[in-house]
Scaffold this motif. Structure first.
Motif, short mmCIF file in Angstrom:
data_model
loop_
_atom_site.label_atom_id
_atom_site.label_comp_id
_atom_site.label_asym_id
_atom_site.label_seq_id
_atom_site.Cartn_x
_atom_site.Cartn_y
_atom_site.Cartn_z
N HIS A 133 121.05 -47.99 13.26
CA HIS A 133 120.79 -47.21 14.48
C HIS A 133 122.06 -47.14 15.33
CE1 HIS A 133 116.55 -46.48 13.99
NE2 HIS A 133 116.29 -47.77 13.82
N ALA A 134 122.78 -48.25 15.41
CA ALA A 134 124.01 -48.29 16.21
C ALA A 134 125.05 -47.33 15.62
CB ALA A 134 124.56 -49.71 16.27
N ASP A 135 125.22 -47.37 14.31
CA ASP A 135 126.20 -46.49 13.66
C ASP A 135 125.85 -45.02 13.88
OD1 ASP A 135 127.94 -48.39 12.65
OD2 ASP A 135 126.85 -48.61 10.76
N ALA A 136 124.56 -44.71 13.75
CA ALA A 136 124.13 -43.31 13.90
C ALA A 136 124.38 -42.83 15.33
CB ALA A 136 122.65 -43.17 13.54
N ALA A 137 124.06 -43.67 16.31
CA ALA A 137 124.23 -43.27 17.71
C ALA A 137 125.70 -43.13 18.05
CB ALA A 137 123.56 -44.29 18.63
N LEU A 187 119.13 -52.40 12.73
CA LEU A 187 119.69 -52.14 14.06
C LEU A 187 121.14 -51.65 13.96
CD1 LEU A 187 118.27 -55.04 16.26
CD2 LEU A 187 117.21 -52.88 15.58
N VAL A 188 121.88 -52.20 12.99
CA VAL A 188 123.26 -51.74 12.78
C VAL A 188 123.25 -50.26 12.39
CG1 VAL A 188 125.34 -52.02 11.36
CG2 VAL A 188 124.09 -54.03 12.15
N LYS A 210 109.34 -60.19 20.80
CA LYS A 210 110.39 -60.31 19.78
C LYS A 210 110.73 -58.91 19.26
CE LYS A 210 108.85 -64.78 17.93
NZ LYS A 210 109.78 -65.65 18.60
N ILE A 211 111.93 -58.76 18.72
CA ILE A 211 112.34 -57.46 18.17
C ILE A 211 111.49 -57.13 16.94
CG2 ILE A 211 114.23 -56.26 16.99
CD1 ILE A 211 116.14 -57.64 18.96
N GLY A 224 125.82 -60.37 18.89
CA GLY A 224 124.43 -59.91 18.78
C GLY A 224 124.32 -58.54 19.43
N SER A 225 124.76 -57.51 18.71
CA SER A 225 124.98 -56.20 19.35
C SER A 225 123.78 -55.27 19.29
CB SER A 225 126.20 -55.51 18.73
OG SER A 225 126.14 -55.55 17.32
N GLY A 226 122.69 -55.69 18.63
CA GLY A 226 121.47 -54.88 18.62
C GLY A 226 121.72 -53.48 18.11
#
Ligand SMILES: C[S@@+](CC[C@H](N)C(=O)[O-])C[C@H]1O[C@@H](n2cnc3c(N)ncnc32)[C@H](O)[C@@H]1O
Length: 201
Positions: A92-96, A89-90, A138-139, A61-63
């Motif tokens: 956003h994670a990839d972009a960051a 969310l994935v 909640k998200i 659950g890596s947000g």
């Protein structure tokens, strides 16, 4: 966040949580206090999960990838995977992670129940299923939540951890421990029992 902006400030991203959160848009920053692991917690976790240094670690659950990125930056010879059910969310994670230029990291869009845990050495778990039990903070409202799902995910995680070999390490944050099989030994608890370090006997 453009990579030009990221590289301009690259030495500052991991200094404070507020600085790190600037990698994300406001909507994601607003969720940070409740949902993304603080940097000082990751520093404690990453040392425990990478005793040799070249391990494959899974964040269940890596947000938006905050734990994985801070860990990957601290342990460049280890590899950090994150599995996350929410595709936005994935992204956003990839972009960051692209903006930071981290290469020892990969985010997988999906449910952890579909993953073969034998591909990984050790695990991090920030009570990802708790959102099934609460009515606030909640998200988002785009997925189904239920007590049944909470129990199902806990059972699934328990079974997957049970099948792992002796020496497997797990760190839980804000967890009640229901997902940890009894053959895992509690090595240490910190932060008033919020952060727990486990190893399979
Ligand atoms: C508390 S957040 C933690 C995020 C990240 N580990 C961190 O510490 O920065 C938990 C995340 O788990 C995700 N999640 C919950 N159940 C999941 C499941 N069954 N499979 C994959 N991801 C899940 C949620 O969508 C949420 O993004």
């Amino acid at each position: 966040m453009s990579s030009a902006v990221a590289s301009q400030n690259e030495n500052n991203w991991f200094e404070t949580d507020a600085q790190f959160h600037n990698l994300y848009p406001l909507s994601i920053r607003l969720l940070a206090v409740r949902h993304w692991t603080p940097l000082h917690v990751t520093q404690r976790v990453v040392q425990y999960l990478t005793p040799v240094g070249n391990e494959n670690i899974l964040d269940i659950g890596s947000g938006v990838g905050k734990f994985c990125m801070a860990a990957a930056n601290s342990a460049p010879s280890a590899f950090f995977f994150g599995v996350e059910q929410r595709n936005d969310l994935v992204k956003h994670a990839d972009a960051a992670s692209k903006a930071l230029g981290l290469s020892n990291i990969r985010f997988i869009h999906g449910n952890f129940t579909q993953l073969d845990f034998k591909l990984f050495d050790h695990f991090y778990f920030y009570n990802s299923f708790y959102e099934n039990l609460i009515d606030t903070d909640k998200i988002d409202d785009r997925i189904d939540y239920s007590v049944e799902l909470y129990n199902y995910y806990n059972r699934q995680l328990y079974n997957k951890l049970k099948e792992m070999p002796s020496g497997t390490r797990v760190v839980t944050f804000h967890s009640l421990g229901e997902e940890i099989p009894s053959d895992y030994h509690l090595v240490e608890a910190q932060m008033n029992d919020l952060l727990k370090f486990w190893i399979k006997k």
